[in-house]
Design a protein around this motif. Structure first.
Motif, PDB file in Angstrom:
ATOM      1  N   SER A  34      40.248  36.069  39.909  1.00 15.77           N
ATOM      2  CA  SER A  34      40.512  36.625  41.231  1.00 15.77           C
ATOM      3  C   SER A  34      41.941  37.163  41.311  1.00 15.77           C
ATOM      4  N   VAL A  35      42.168  38.004  42.312  1.00 12.30           N
ATOM      5  CA  VAL A  35      43.515  38.535  42.524  1.00 12.30           C
ATOM      6  C   VAL A  35      44.481  37.378  42.768  1.00 12.30           C
ATOM      7  N   GLY A  36      44.036  36.367  43.488  1.00 13.66           N
ATOM      8  CA  GLY A  36      44.888  35.200  43.749  1.00 13.66           C
ATOM      9  C   GLY A  36      45.322  34.505  42.469  1.00 13.66           C
ATOM     10  N   GLU A  37      44.395  34.373  41.523  1.00 11.33           N
ATOM     11  CA  GLU A  37      44.739  33.747  40.240  1.00 11.33           C
ATOM     12  C   GLU A  37      45.725  34.612  39.451  1.00 11.33           C
ATOM     13  N   VAL A  38      45.525  35.921  39.519  1.00 14.71           N
ATOM     14  CA  VAL A  38      46.437  36.830  38.817  1.00 14.71           C
ATOM     15  C   VAL A  38      47.819  36.781  39.457  1.00 14.71           C
ATOM     16  N   VAL A  39      47.870  36.785  40.779  1.00 12.68           N
ATOM     17  CA  VAL A  39      49.156  36.700  41.482  1.00 12.68           C
ATOM     18  C   VAL A  39      49.882  35.414  41.096  1.00 12.68           C
ATOM     19  N   LYS A  40      49.157  34.310  41.069  1.00 10.92           N
ATOM     20  CA  LYS A  40      49.771  33.023  40.693  1.00 10.92           C
ATOM     21  C   LYS A  40      50.329  33.082  39.269  1.00 10.92           C
ATOM     22  N   SER A  41      49.558  33.664  38.355  1.00  9.45           N
ATOM     23  CA  SER A  41      50.002  33.782  36.967  1.00  9.45           C
ATOM     24  C   SER A  41      51.236  34.685  36.858  1.00  9.45           C
ATOM     25  N   LEU A  42      51.226  35.794  37.583  1.00  9.10           N
ATOM     26  CA  LEU A  42      52.389  36.690  37.564  1.00  9.10           C
ATOM     27  C   LEU A  42      53.611  36.017  38.180  1.00  9.10           C
ATOM     28  N   ASP A  43      53.411  35.286  39.261  1.00  7.65           N
ATOM     29  CA  ASP A  43      54.534  34.557  39.872  1.00  7.65           C
ATOM     30  C   ASP A  43      55.149  33.566  38.872  1.00  7.65           C
ATOM     31  N   GLN A  44      54.282  32.876  38.125  1.00  6.27           N
ATOM     32  CA  GLN A  44      54.783  31.938  37.109  1.00  6.27           C
ATOM     33  C   GLN A  44      55.546  32.689  36.017  1.00  6.27           C
ATOM     34  N   PHE A  45      55.037  33.849  35.621  1.00  2.00           N
ATOM     35  CA  PHE A  45      55.699  34.650  34.600  1.00  2.00           C
ATOM     36  C   PHE A  45      57.105  35.050  35.063  1.00  2.00           C
ATOM     37  N   THR A  52      62.447  39.089  34.513  1.00  2.00           N
ATOM     38  CA  THR A  52      62.477  39.886  35.743  1.00  2.00           C
ATOM     39  C   THR A  52      62.495  41.391  35.506  1.00  2.00           C
ATOM     40  N   LEU A  53      62.979  41.852  34.389  1.00  2.00           N
ATOM     41  CA  LEU A  53      63.031  43.290  34.135  1.00  2.00           C
ATOM     42  C   LEU A  53      61.782  43.829  33.429  1.00  2.00           C
ATOM     43  N   ILE A  54      60.870  42.947  33.054  1.00  2.00           N
ATOM     44  CA  ILE A  54      59.638  43.383  32.388  1.00  2.00           C
ATOM     45  C   ILE A  54      58.714  43.994  33.444  1.00  2.00           C
ATOM     46  N   PRO A  55      58.248  45.216  33.225  1.00  2.00           N
ATOM     47  CA  PRO A  55      57.348  45.861  34.199  1.00  2.00           C
ATOM     48  C   PRO A  55      56.075  45.047  34.431  1.00  2.00           C
ATOM     49  N   VAL A  56      55.573  45.109  35.645  1.00  2.00           N
ATOM     50  CA  VAL A  56      54.404  44.319  36.039  1.00  2.00           C
ATOM     51  C   VAL A  56      53.200  44.589  35.148  1.00  2.00           C
ATOM     52  N   ALA A  59      53.580  42.487  32.185  1.00  2.00           N
ATOM     53  CA  ALA A  59      53.393  41.079  32.544  1.00  2.00           C
ATOM     54  C   ALA A  59      51.909  40.786  32.755  1.00  2.00           C
ATOM     55  N   LEU A  60      51.196  41.761  33.301  1.00  2.00           N
ATOM     56  CA  LEU A  60      49.757  41.609  33.492  1.00  2.00           C
ATOM     57  C   LEU A  60      49.063  41.401  32.157  1.00  2.00           C
TER      58      LEU A  60
END
Length: 97
Positions: A34-45, A52-56, A59-60
């Motif tokens: 889910s988008v929520g799981e992806v958001v959580k994973s990206l937040d952890q990353f 912080t300078l790695i493009p999203v 990171a995805l």
């Protein structure tokens, strides 16, 4: 960013990937998550200041690797490579055109 903005941003990335069908598309689309799981994973990353300078979109790719069961050693190697490539790109002087 709020969860709503993060969701819209990720939806935009997904739409671009679907529309352009890049050769490695599956490396960037999280499949059944889910988008929520992806958001959580990206937040952890991005909790790691060195990321912080790695493009999203890159990171995805790391998130998808983790979702697909990649070993921590492989994930660390990929992230280190991203950091190194970004450092080399940002340290090179810009040439006037």
């Amino acid at each position: 960013m709020s969860l709503e903005l993060k969701t819209m941003y990720l939806t935009g990335i997904k739409d671009i990937l679907i529309a352009t069908k890049p050769p490695e598309e599956s490396q960037y689309l999280p499949g059944r998550y889910s988008v929520g799981e992806v958001v959580k994973s990206l937040d952890q990353f991005y909790d790691s200041p060195e990321n912080t300078l790695i493009p999203v979109v890159f990171a995805l790719r790391v998130c998808v690797m983790k979702f697909n069961g990649a070993s921590p050693a492989l994930v660390d190697a990929v992230v280190s490579g991203m950091r190194k490539a970004l450092a080399e790109t940002t340290s090179q002087p810009h040439k006037d055109r």
